[in-house]
Design an enzyme around this catalytic site. Structure first.
Site, PDB file in Angstrom:
ATOM      1  N   LYS A  81       2.303  -3.310   7.306  1.00 26.12           N
ATOM      2  CA  LYS A  81       2.526  -3.523   5.872  1.00 26.12           C
ATOM      3  C   LYS A  81       3.969  -3.187   5.490  1.00 26.12           C
ATOM      4  CE  LYS A  81      -0.029  -4.584   3.095  1.00 26.12           C
ATOM      5  NZ  LYS A  81      -0.350  -5.929   2.553  1.00 26.12           N
ATOM      6  N   TYR A  95      -1.570  -0.278  11.126  1.00 21.94           N
ATOM      7  CA  TYR A  95      -1.788  -0.958   9.845  1.00 21.94           C
ATOM      8  C   TYR A  95      -0.630  -0.708   8.886  1.00 21.94           C
ATOM      9  CZ  TYR A  95      -3.205  -1.331   4.991  1.00 21.94           C
ATOM     10  OH  TYR A  95      -3.220  -1.609   3.637  1.00 21.94           O
ATOM     11  N   THR A 136       0.829  -1.203   0.000  1.00 20.58           N
ATOM     12  CA  THR A 136       0.000   0.000   0.000  1.00 20.58           C
ATOM     13  C   THR A 136       0.863   1.254   0.000  1.00 20.58           C
ATOM     14  OG1 THR A 136      -1.543   1.300   1.358  1.00 20.58           O
ATOM     15  CG2 THR A 136      -0.113  -0.223   2.514  1.00 20.58           C
ATOM     16  N   ASP A 137       0.336   2.334  -0.545  1.00 21.00           N
ATOM     17  CA  ASP A 137       1.050   3.608  -0.502  1.00 21.00           C
ATOM     18  C   ASP A 137       1.119   4.178   0.911  1.00 21.00           C
ATOM     19  OD1 ASP A 137      -1.618   4.325  -0.229  1.00 21.00           O
ATOM     20  OD2 ASP A 137      -1.624   5.757  -1.881  1.00 21.00           O
ATOM     21  N   GLU A 138       0.342   3.615   1.830  1.00 20.37           N
ATOM     22  CA  GLU A 138       0.351   4.121   3.205  1.00 20.37           C
ATOM     23  C   GLU A 138       1.681   3.880   3.916  1.00 20.37           C
ATOM     24  OE1 GLU A 138      -3.128   3.777   5.657  1.00 20.37           O
ATOM     25  OE2 GLU A 138      -4.365   3.205   3.939  1.00 20.37           O
TER      26      GLU A 138
END
Length: 347
Positions: free
Chosen positions: A157, A153, A125-127
């Site tokens: 990741k 979260y 994810t870009d997060e």
């Protein structure tokens, strides 16, 4: 080829299963999913009787079971979508995110080492990059952007990503990683922003928007994301990270207003609520690398994708109403519980 898709009963995973089934009908897909709250086997019902599709209810953190599946199915490719992914839930209960997103990834990587595969692909994810300031629209996440997580979260990741690259370097596991922007489209679980707003608007309920609603996300239509992953696992270079973005930046409040406009509902339904802890302000991905290396670019403009998405929820009320009522959680046992017992008797 035999392809293991973990988390294939979730939103993006299920869309990927359908995409692969249509684009590569000769390949066999083995779908692993624990069927936690966001896993919905009803989503995959049309595929359950297909000879080149198999569903196995399994936890990727269960080493013994994962090894048995690898031994029996002999996968050529593993695509790992399986993850706890809701930021709010990670803030309330971080431990389960570490168990699935980190430990589960390590189990899959160990299975790949033990049994051998042609490609392991981690869907990230870009997060993991943190966020960007709203007043710098010229800034974008690239594959060289430092990891700077904001929530349990995204930290889980990022940890998984680092583990994947470590296994590639240390054990020569043939791995790739993709980091995507916010997906939307069919089968999106109703607690996420776009489906929640659609469903609440259809019921004339209040639409809760965090804070001022000016948080910006880069929206990627899920089928475009699936096309990118398909290219990466077949043509991508081992050991590389590919950012996958839609070039469709929108403030959350504008997304909500667009949905209301599509449905002919008043903006008075919008209700601003207390902001999320550590809420990232802006995500924006530069997908230049995957475009230049593999020829991928997003095919769906947000204006078109949101229309298709709203229409899908209008046409598939039974699907999301079963989720809201909780009936979907009993679907597996009603339809496939005994079948799973018989399958595992042969492992």
């Amino acid at each position: 080829m035999n392809i293991i898709v973990t988390g294939g009963a979730g939103f993006i995973g299920a869309n990927f299963v359908y995409y692969e089934h249509k684009k590569h009908p000769a390949d066999k897909i083995i779908c692993l999913d624990k069927l936690t709250y966001a896993g919905n086997l009803e989503t995959l019902a049309p595929l359950m009787e297909k000879p080149n599709f198999k569903f196995i209810k399994a936890d990727i953190a269960d080493r013994k079971t994962v090894y048995k599946i690898f031994e029996q199915e002999k996968p050529d490719i593993v695509v790992n979508f399986a993850a706890e992914s809701h930021v709010d839930r990670s803030i309330e209960n971080p431990e389960i995110f570490l168990q699935t997103n980190v430990i589960g990834t390590s189990v899959l990587l160990d299975a790949c080492r033990k049994y051998g595969i042609d490609r392991y692909h981690q869907v990230s994810t870009d997060e993991v990059y943190g966020d960007l300031p709203l007043d710098r629209p010229d800034l974008f996440f690239t594959e060289q952007t430092n990891l700077h997580t904001s929530s349990p979260y995204s930290a889980s990741k990022a940890s998984a990503d680092l583990l994947v690259m470590a296994y590639h370097r240390t054990y020569k596991v043939p791995a790739t990683i993709s980091r995507c922007s916010n997906n939307y489209g069919p089968y999106h679980f109703p607690e996420k922003l776009i489906p929640l707003m659609i469903i609440n608007a259809l019921s004339d309920k209040k639409l809760p928007v965090y804070g001022d609603g000016l948080n910006v996300r880069d929206w990627l239509y899920v089928e475009d994301h699936c096309a990118a992953i398909d290219l990466i696992i077949r043509k991508g270079k081992v050991g590389e990270v590919y950012n996958v973005g839609g070039h469709n930046e929108r403030a959350n409040i504008d997304v909500v207003k667009t949905i209301l406009q599509q449905l002919g509902k008043p903006e008075s339904l919008i209700e601003h609520v207390t902001d999320r802890k550590g809420h990232d302000r802006r995500y924006a991905i530069d997908p230049t690398k995957i475009h230049e290396a593999l020829g991928w670019e997003p095919a769906t403009k947000f204006e078109d994708g949101i229309k298709k998405t709203v229409q899908w929820y209008l046409d598939n009320r039974d699907w999301w109403m079963n989720i809201i009522s909780g009936d979907y959680q009993g679907y597996y046992e009603r339809m496939y519980g005994q079948r799973e017992v018989l399958e595992y008797a042969k492992i």
